[in-house]
Motif scaffolding. Structure first.
Motif, PDB file in Angstrom:
ATOM      1  N   SER A 377       1.475  -1.364  -0.003  1.00 28.64           N
ATOM      2  CA  SER A 377       0.202   0.072   0.000  1.00 28.64           C
ATOM      3  C   SER A 377       1.361   1.311  -0.077  1.00 28.64           C
ATOM      4  O   SER A 377       0.365   1.906  -0.478  1.00 28.64           O
ATOM      5  N   ASN A 378       1.655   1.122   0.461  1.00 23.49           N
ATOM      6  CA  ASN A 378       2.820   2.547   0.279  1.00 23.49           C
ATOM      7  C   ASN A 378       4.098   2.138  -0.757  1.00 23.49           C
ATOM      8  O   ASN A 378       3.964   3.820  -0.785  1.00 23.49           O
ATOM      9  N   LEU A 379       3.818   1.870  -1.470  1.00 22.33           N
ATOM     10  CA  LEU A 379       4.314   1.663  -3.078  1.00 22.33           C
ATOM     11  C   LEU A 379       2.941   2.174  -3.644  1.00 22.33           C
ATOM     12  O   LEU A 379       3.682   2.957  -4.746  1.00 22.33           O
ATOM     13  N   ALA A 380       2.174   1.664  -3.062  1.00 21.49           N
ATOM     14  CA  ALA A 380       0.679   2.253  -3.892  1.00 21.49           C
ATOM     15  C   ALA A 380       1.018   4.368  -3.783  1.00 21.49           C
ATOM     16  O   ALA A 380       0.988   4.836  -4.531  1.00 21.49           O
ATOM     17  N   ASP A 381       0.468   4.060  -2.640  1.00 19.66           N
ATOM     18  CA  ASP A 381       1.283   6.243  -2.331  1.00 19.66           C
ATOM     19  C   ASP A 381       2.291   6.603  -2.767  1.00 19.66           C
ATOM     20  O   ASP A 381       2.050   7.932  -3.707  1.00 19.66           O
ATOM     21  N   GLU A 386       4.071  10.750  -7.297  1.00 19.21           N
ATOM     22  CA  GLU A 386       4.940  10.197  -7.742  1.00 19.21           C
ATOM     23  C   GLU A 386       4.429  10.615 -10.206  1.00 19.21           C
ATOM     24  O   GLU A 386       5.581  11.778 -10.690  1.00 19.21           O
ATOM     25  N   THR A 387       3.403   9.699 -10.010  1.00 21.92           N
ATOM     26  CA  THR A 387       2.886  10.124 -11.250  1.00 21.92           C
ATOM     27  C   THR A 387       2.289  10.520 -11.411  1.00 21.92           C
ATOM     28  O   THR A 387       1.075  10.645 -12.664  1.00 21.92           O
ATOM     29  N   GLY A 388       0.305  11.431 -10.304  1.00 25.71           N
ATOM     30  CA  GLY A 388      -0.708  11.697 -10.200  1.00 25.71           C
ATOM     31  C   GLY A 388      -1.669  10.892 -10.824  1.00 25.71           C
ATOM     32  O   GLY A 388      -3.001  11.437 -11.062  1.00 25.71           O
ATOM     33  N   LEU A 389      -1.570   9.303 -11.303  1.00 23.18           N
ATOM     34  CA  LEU A 389      -2.461   8.513 -11.113  1.00 23.18           C
ATOM     35  C   LEU A 389      -3.370   8.067 -10.501  1.00 23.18           C
ATOM     36  O   LEU A 389      -2.926   8.840  -9.110  1.00 23.18           O
ATOM     37  N   ARG A 392      -6.565   4.219  -7.570  1.00 19.84           N
ATOM     38  CA  ARG A 392      -7.567   3.296  -7.266  1.00 19.84           C
ATOM     39  C   ARG A 392      -6.776   2.436  -8.979  1.00 19.84           C
ATOM     40  O   ARG A 392      -6.408   1.177  -8.642  1.00 19.84           O
ATOM     41  N   GLN A 393      -5.737   3.442  -9.872  1.00 20.39           N
ATOM     42  CA  GLN A 393      -5.603   2.757 -11.014  1.00 20.39           C
ATOM     43  C   GLN A 393      -3.793   2.537 -10.464  1.00 20.39           C
ATOM     44  O   GLN A 393      -3.461   0.685 -11.364  1.00 20.39           O
ATOM     45  N   VAL A 394      -3.522   2.567  -9.680  1.00 21.68           N
ATOM     46  CA  VAL A 394      -2.211   2.245  -9.260  1.00 21.68           C
ATOM     47  C   VAL A 394      -2.125   1.663  -8.134  1.00 21.68           C
ATOM     48  O   VAL A 394      -1.412  -0.432  -8.528  1.00 21.68           O
ATOM     49  N   GLY A 429      -1.841  -0.652 -19.318  1.00 21.73           N
ATOM     50  CA  GLY A 429      -1.446   0.135 -20.683  1.00 21.73           C
ATOM     51  C   GLY A 429      -0.169   0.518 -20.785  1.00 21.73           C
ATOM     52  O   GLY A 429      -0.232   1.797 -21.782  1.00 21.73           O
ATOM     53  N   ARG A 430       0.311   1.055 -19.636  1.00 25.86           N
ATOM     54  CA  ARG A 430       1.907   2.201 -19.597  1.00 25.86           C
ATOM     55  C   ARG A 430       2.566   1.910 -18.489  1.00 25.86           C
ATOM     56  O   ARG A 430       2.348   1.047 -17.310  1.00 25.86           O
ATOM     57  N   ARG A 431       3.959   2.308 -18.540  1.00 25.56           N
ATOM     58  CA  ARG A 431       5.039   1.809 -17.597  1.00 25.56           C
ATOM     59  C   ARG A 431       5.260   2.683 -16.914  1.00 25.56           C
ATOM     60  O   ARG A 431       4.406   4.229 -17.694  1.00 25.56           O
ATOM     61  N   LEU A 432       5.251   3.145 -15.600  1.00 28.23           N
ATOM     62  CA  LEU A 432       5.539   3.813 -14.525  1.00 28.23           C
ATOM     63  C   LEU A 432       6.974   4.137 -14.518  1.00 28.23           C
ATOM     64  O   LEU A 432       7.016   5.622 -13.994  1.00 28.23           O
TER      65      LEU A 432
END
Length: 508
Positions: A377-381, A386-389, A392-394, A429-432
């Motif tokens: 969950s921390n990785l998702a945060d 960093e990406t603005g996604l 839920r997407q992350v 459908g995209r890289r991070l």
């Protein structure tokens, strides 16, 4: 129970005046003797109520000084006796009548019988029971303070012990053992407050309500309230015999047992070989008659077993009261609450020792996080920032990362940004394009704990703050308990002084 013959030529029993036959042996066996056994536990409270009522009657001029003096001499004699050796004859009825019989033997019925002026067994018994429950509640609250102190001390000692945190019995996020213990302390704080609130409603004086409608005697109910240390009066005489306060008290005791059960269950699980996070001291364990290697946490099992019955306490109390309407005196008592007090006091005493000596294996707790994905969950945060996604997407991408890693036996310590990009491509459908160092940092349990910033979190500074909050609430509880005991002691001293003043005047 001592069986005595009637004193003197003949002592008229209360039942003889109205009933044509004596009580059956079955009634004595199943009603009178059990009732007397319960009332004998309230020996000191009976004596205090009798003395306070007699003092008040004397001060109000209802009893002549000579009569009040004789009665108080007998009551002071009773006060110095051992409840277990106090002479009782079940044929004579309730404990009130046993005391009257004792007095009659010393001063005759025409003198001793005047003690009952202006009261009924209903309000007298209700007053005794409230005093007794008040004292038992104070004992429980004292035990709770000791138990909270033990938990706070253990939490402070292990305020940086990182461990897995669980939901659905699955690792969810990194946690801290001290934080866990403080959560139990917080629940106990609420349990303590509930008991204090129940105490306030228990600690009200029904004496003087008499049977139902009050009395024509000029009783001073405020005086008996003062002498017995009650916090106030039962205002409506109809409610003098009400016992619903006992249901409230027993509900509060049930909450305590529920909290203790949850703690015992967690520690029981964590003391299993598979977890090995904690270990009960040998003094609180048993062994097996067949398995030489076993060390069974018998203390924790005892707590859990005791908590099972507590789940029915309130339902049983309400069921007991259900059919009485507003006029049935017979079930106004709640014997179950005596067992509840015994259980809670005993379990708190036992559990305090278990906690004070509990062995905490911090290294085993930390090792359980090796290879764990509970920092996902921390990785998702981090990715969201960093990406603005959207989260839920992350979430989708990180969940897929974990799925791939588990399938391919890749640990959080060896996962790569390339694998994260693969998961993101499959779900988004995209890289991070995440930095490798940032990925490692985001999955580090120690960094996870240090970077929590919300109030009440597992951050070291927050745990330290919550320890101080817990100590403050404990200090408040200790202060309340000391003040209440001091107030009751002052009332008891007033009762003794008032008793002595009448006796001195009587003996002059």
């Amino acid at each position: 129970m001592t069986m005595n013959k009637p004193v003197g030529e003949h002592e008229t029993l209360l039942t003889e005046a109205r009933l044509g036959t004596p009580p059956s042996q079955a009634l004595i066996k199943y009603h009178d003797i059990p009732a007397l056994a319960r009332e004998k536990r309230q020996f000191r409270e009976f004596n205090a109520v009798d003395r306070a009522h007699t003092v008040m009657l004397a001060e109000q001029g209802i009893l002549p000084p000579a009569v009040a003096g004789l009665i108080l001499e007998g009551l002071v004699e009773i006060r110095g006796m051992d409840p277990e050796t106090f002479p009782m004859d079940p044929m004579k009825g309730s404990f009130l009548l046993q005391i009257e019989s004792f007095l009659f033997a010393r001063m005759s019925e025409d003198v001793g019988g005047q003690m009952h002026t202006g009261r009924s067994r209903i309000d007298q018994g209700a007053t005794v029971r409230r005093l007794y429950k008040r004292n038992r509640l104070l004992a429980v609250l004292d035990r709770m303070n000791g138990f909270r102190a033990a938990l706070i001390g253990k939490a402070a000692l292990h305020s940086h012990a990182i461990m897995p945190g669980y939901t659905h019995m699955q690792q969810a996020q990194p946690w801290v053992f001290g934080h866990y213990l403080l959560s139990i302390v917080s629940r106990l704080d609420d349990d303590f407050d509930r008991l204090v609130e129940a105490y306030a409603r228990v600690n009200l004086n029904p004496l003087g309500a008499v049977g139902l409608s009050g009395t024509s005697w000029p009783l001073d109910r405020q005086r008996t309230t003062e002498l017995l240390g009650f916090g106030g009066l039962i205002d409506n005489s109809k409610l003098g015999r009400e016992a619903f306060y006992a249901a409230e008290a027993i509900a509060a005791l049930s909450f305590v047992m529920s909290t203790l059960n949850d703690l015992a269950t967690d520690l029981h699980i964590w003391s299993s070989t598979e977890f090995g996070f904690v270990e009960s001291d040998d003094a609180y364990c048993g062994t097996s008659s067949i398995f030489p290697q076993k060390k069974n946490p018998a203390g924790l099992e005892t707590v859990k077993k005791a908590a099972g019955g507590a789940t029915t306490w309130l339902a049983t109390a309400l069921a007991t009261f259900r059919a009485e309407g507003t006029g049935d005196q017979a079930v106004r008592d709640l014997p179950l609450i005596d067992d509840a007090f015994d259980t809670v006091e005993g379990v708190l005493d036992l559990f305090t020792g278990i906690i004070e000596t509990l062995i905490v294996h911090e290294k085993r707790m930390r090792a359980a996080l090796d290879g764990s994905w509970c920092t996902a969950s921390n990785l998702a945060d981090v990715i969201v920032r960093e990406t603005g996604l959207s989260f839920r997407q992350v979430h989708h991408a990180v969940a897929r990362l974990v799925r791939i890693a588990l399938a391919e036996k890749i640990t959080p310590e060896t996962v790569t940004a390339q694998l994260l990009d693969r998961a993101a491509e499959e779900t988004l459908g995209r890289r991070l394009g995440m930095d490798e160092t940032m990925l490692r940092t985001a999955l580090d349990p120690d960094i996870f704990v240090k970077t929590r910033m919300t109030v009440g979190s597992v951050a070291p500074s927050e745990i330290d703050r919550m320890v101080e909050v817990a100590r403050g609430r404990l200090a408040s509880g200790l202060g309340w308990h000391r003040a209440e005991n001091a107030r009751i002691a002052t009332a008891s001293a007033k009762l003794d002084a008032a008793t002595d003043a009448i006796l001195v005047a009587h003996r002059q």
